[in-house]
Every structure is written in C-alpha cells, then in structure tokens.
Design an enzyme around this catalytic site. Structure first.
Site, PDB file in Angstrom:
ATOM      1  N   GLU A 166       0.828  -1.223   0.000  1.00 35.29           N
ATOM      2  CA  GLU A 166       0.000   0.000   0.000  1.00 35.29           C
ATOM      3  C   GLU A 166       0.856   1.264   0.000  1.00 35.29           C
ATOM      4  O   GLU A 166       0.778   2.096   0.897  1.00 35.29           O
ATOM      5  CB  GLU A 166      -0.941  -0.051   1.203  1.00 35.29           C
ATOM      6  CG  GLU A 166      -1.822  -1.286   1.143  1.00 35.29           C
ATOM      7  CD  GLU A 166      -2.784  -1.441   2.318  1.00 35.29           C
ATOM      8  OE1 GLU A 166      -2.502  -0.892   3.389  1.00 35.29           O
ATOM      9  OE2 GLU A 166      -3.814  -2.116   2.148  1.00 35.29           O
ATOM     10  N   GLU A 350      -5.411  -8.350  -1.638  1.00 41.25           N
ATOM     11  CA  GLU A 350      -6.124  -8.247  -0.345  1.00 41.25           C
ATOM     12  C   GLU A 350      -7.565  -7.874  -0.626  1.00 41.25           C
ATOM     13  O   GLU A 350      -7.831  -6.911  -1.350  1.00 41.25           O
ATOM     14  CB  GLU A 350      -5.553  -7.124   0.539  1.00 41.25           C
ATOM     15  CG  GLU A 350      -4.273  -7.422   1.242  1.00 41.25           C
ATOM     16  CD  GLU A 350      -3.812  -6.265   2.130  1.00 41.25           C
ATOM     17  OE1 GLU A 350      -4.653  -5.617   2.780  1.00 41.25           O
ATOM     18  OE2 GLU A 350      -2.597  -6.016   2.153  1.00 41.25           O
TER      19      GLU A 350
END
Ligand code: BG6
Length: 461
Positions: A166, A350
C-alpha cells in the site's frame, strides 16, 4: 456458468490468502531478529501486542496443511526485514534467511506459490532511529541491499514479488515508513520527499529483481479506495477526481509510466515543495516500471468540494462494525478504471471483511457475513474480467485470523479461527469456520461455484 458463455476465470488463476510477517509470525525476538518499528509501537489499552501474533513462526506447517486443504495455490506474506538484517544494515542473519527458506519450501511442497512483499510497515527500528526511516536516502540504500540479498537467496522459490505494501499510504502515514514529521520545516515537503525516496527504492528493487531473477515479476501496490462524488454537483465530481489522483493514480502512474504525472508536478511546483531528486532518478524510474499492478480493496468513500480534505461515508452503502463501507461494485469500477488506464495485469492481493466472532458449541464460526462479502466481490471481479480486465489472481486478507493493523485481535479476517483473545493467548488452536468449506469449493471450481449449495445465484447485478 453464471453469466456469459465461456469460463471467465482462466486455468492457473492464483487463489489464496494474504498476511504479513508481523501480524502472524510472532517470535518477535527469536532467530536473531532485531526490533522493528512495530515492536516499538505503544500498545493501545485493550489491544494486543505483536509479540506472539498467531505463532505462525512455529506453527506454519500446520497452517500450510490447512491452506492446502482449502486448495490454495498462492499465499502472500512479507519477509521481516529485521529477521534478515537485525539492524537494517550490516551483515545478513543466516538464521532469518533459513526461516524463509523452510517456509517457502513448505509452501512449494504443498503446491502453494509464495507471493512475497518486501516491506509491510515493519522497518528495522535502527533505521528509524538513525536516519528517520525513508526520509533519508541511506534507508533507500539499505533497502536495496536487503532486496538484493533476498532475491539472490530465494530466486528459485519466489516469482511474484511486491515492493511496498500500500505504497500510497506514504503520504498520509509516513510513520509506517519509519518517518517522524516532528521538527520538519514543512511537513508536507517531508511527506513528498519520503514518497519520492520510496519510489526510488521501488524502482531499485524492480531493477535488482530483473537482474537477479529471470522471469521474476514485481508489482507496485496501492490500497484502492473507490471514490464517488458525494452529489452530482460538478464541483463534487471534480473533488472526487482530484482525491483519486492523489490517493491512487499518482502511484500507479509512476509504477506504470515511470514518471511523475503533470497534475502532481504542477501542484508541487506551485507549492514550492518539489522533492530533491538526485541525478539519475528520472532515468531509474523511467526504465524500471512494474510488471503488474496490485491492489488491496476493502471499501469505497465519497468526496465533496465542501470538505475537500476529508472523505466521507456513502449513505447508499452498509458498513461493517468498523465503519468500512461494503461495496462490491466499487471493486468492479476500480478494476475497469485501472485496466483502461494502464493495460497491465492486475493481482488482487487483499480483499476481506473484519468481523467480531466467537467459536460456537460445535467448534466453528457461522461466518455467513464473510461468505456474502467475498462472494459478491468475486462476482464483481468476474464481471470485470468478462468485460476484458486482465486479473490473474485473487487473495483474501487473512487465512487464519491475525492481528489487525490497529492491534486488535477481535477484528477477525480468517477462514480459520485462532483461539486467542487480545492479551489472553489461550491455546492458539485452529478451528475451521463455515467459510473454510465455502472457499474450498470456490477454488476447486475455479470461481464457478460461489454459492454454498450450488443453486441459482441471486447476487447478479
Ligand atoms: C491493509 C493492510 O491496509 O488492511 C493490512 O495491508 C491490514 O496490514 C488490512 O491488516 C486490514 O486492515 P485492519 O486495520 O482491519 O487490520
């Protein structure tokens, strides 16, 4: 077949789950591991520390056997940099390297490809203390050394890599990259300097992987929040576009095109906070673009011109207990948008929902809410693929339960219940939830059978 005429998901599609080292391994001071910034984080009242997590370090064989039973052919975790270089630099720790050798061997022996994140918010503490983390190019140099060490070591075991988890959070949460803003002349300038340094570290890792591992694939990864305009007012539409540019597009543009987009450059120039760029940076970024793009996707939000700095909840959507909006269609919008812009293969690494859960008298958890959430997201992924988007894998967040990023164990994500509480470790025994068999069926049918009793799907939208 639930829609269209042929099978949408190709053979060899990657199915499995995703975690991090620090949220699962435990053994925080074993095997020669040094402390990381996670170990030094204050533990919130009523939360867990990361010392034991779910003890994956000692129980990985048992867990991998369960993943195999579910049919996983991929599993994403991260390498703990501080296991390999306890102080972030200096000599590599052979015991740490061996741990991942054994772990990857065990996965491969069970038909599970390791998908490995180099960095998931757990900088060796020494680099935070000495250099203020990634605000310094010294940390970039140490990261390159660490990356080269693990590429050489695991070159025959790992094909799919991710540089930074991220990476777009670097602007909002520089502390995840070991950076304190305290005392900065301009906090915003320091945020962008750190973001630049992390881009350079990413590009150096792409270069190193391609030199060391023929056929190795490196992703740039972003947590993708689909952003809607709060109303149809054009000013809100523009606010949503600008929020997306800063939160997602900026990062993907650099990963895919190898240069800063003009909308960021003009903004930084206007504010007088262009990061310091060293000679060779532009070429490095340009020549080392990512092989594929990766996202975590959990939720969507809305933006308005009035509150430009703050994303707000969408009144059309329900949320989980933690206020995360449940929006499967938002995943389809994200995938279509990404593919239209970049034409690069996409790996969803994810997706999942955190739920408060308890073991029932039958030794299981009836986690229908998780099944519904995942089913609807997989359906929307399939619809995007039917429309031509190239997605080559789907990993849920969690497989066993794990500690959430905020330190709570009661926000559970797994198909496998782990018997522990916040501070009471109990026996850490594993129990299959209802979703275990459901996901097994999804994988065995390569995404064809999404209902528990394979009947007509009512979820088509
Ligand atoms: C992602 C992170 O942002 O979301 C994970 O990569 C994190 O580390 C996951 O655990 C879920 O968020 P949370 O806060 O519910 O754990």
């Amino acid at each position: 077949m639930q829609h269209g005429s042929g099978k949408i998901i190709p053979e060899g599609f990657l199915w499995g789950g995703a975690v991090t080292s620090f949220q699962t391994e435990g053994a925080w001071n074993e095997g020669g591991k040094g402390p990381s910034i996670v170990d030094a984080r204050p533990v919130k009242e009523g939360s867990s520390d990361w010392k034991t997590a779910v003890d994956f370090y000692h129980r990985y064989k048992e867990d991998i056997a369960l993943f195999k039973e579910m049919g996983f052919n991929a599993y994403r975790t991260s390498i703990s940099w501080a296991r390999i270089f306890p102080d972030g630099e200096g000599e590599a720790n052979e015991e740490g390297l061996q741990f991942y050798d054994h772990l990857f061997d065990e996965m491969l022996a069970n038909g599970i490809q390791p998908v490995i994140t180099l960095y998931h918010f757990d900088l060796p503490l020494a680099l935070a203390e000495k250099y203020n983390g990634f605000s310094s190019r010294k940390t970039v140099d140490s990261f390159e050394k660490y990356a080269r060490t693990v590429f050489k070591r695991y070159q025959h075991k790992v094909k799919y890599w991710l540089t930074f988890n991220e990476q777009n959070l670097v602007l909002t949460n520089p502390e995840f990259w070991g950076v304190s803003l305290e005392g900065a002349e301009s906090e915003e300038a320091l945020r962008y300097q750190t973001a630049h340094n992390v881009f350079i570290a990413h590009a150096k890792a792409v270069k190193a992987l391609h030199e060391i591992v023929p056929g190795g694939k490196m992703a740039g990864m972003v947590t993708y929040t689909t952003i809607y305009p709060h109303t149809t007012n054009p000013r809100d539409v523009l606010a949503a576009m600008k929020a997306k540019e800063l939160l997602c597009d900026f990062f993907f543009d650099v990963f895919a095109f190898g240069e800063y987009p003009s909308y960021v450059k003009s903004d930084l120039a206007k504010k007088g906070i262009m990061p310091v760029m060293e000679e060779g940076d532009a070429g490095l970024l340009k020549e080392n673009t990512a092989d594929y793009l990766s996202i975590s996707y959990y939720q969507s939000q809305t933006a308005s011109a009035e509150k430009a700095e703050q994303l707000t909840a969408n009144p059309c959507l329900q949320t989980n207990e933690w206020g995360w909006a449940i929006d499967p269609v938002g995943l389809r919008i994200c995938l279509k948008d990404m593919y239209a812009r970049y034409r690069l293969p996409i790996f969803i690494t994810e997706n999942g929902i955190g739920l408060r859960e308890q073991l029932n008298e039958n030794g299981t958890v009836e986690d229908d809410a998780r099944i519904d959430y995942l089913r609807e997201h997989i359906q929307q992924m399939k619809l995007a693929m039917e429309e031509g988007v190239d997605v080559f894998g789907y990993l849920t967040w969690g497989s066993t339960d794990l500690i959430s990023s905020g330190g709570s164990f009661e926000k559970r994500y797994g198909f496998i219940y782990v018997n522990r509480g916040e501070s009471d470790l109990r026996d850490l025994k594993r129990y299959k939830k209802k979703s275990f068999d459901w996901y097994k069926q999804v994988i065995a049918s390569n995404g064809e059978k999404l209902d528990l009793q394979p009947a007509v799907s009512s979820q088509q939208k």
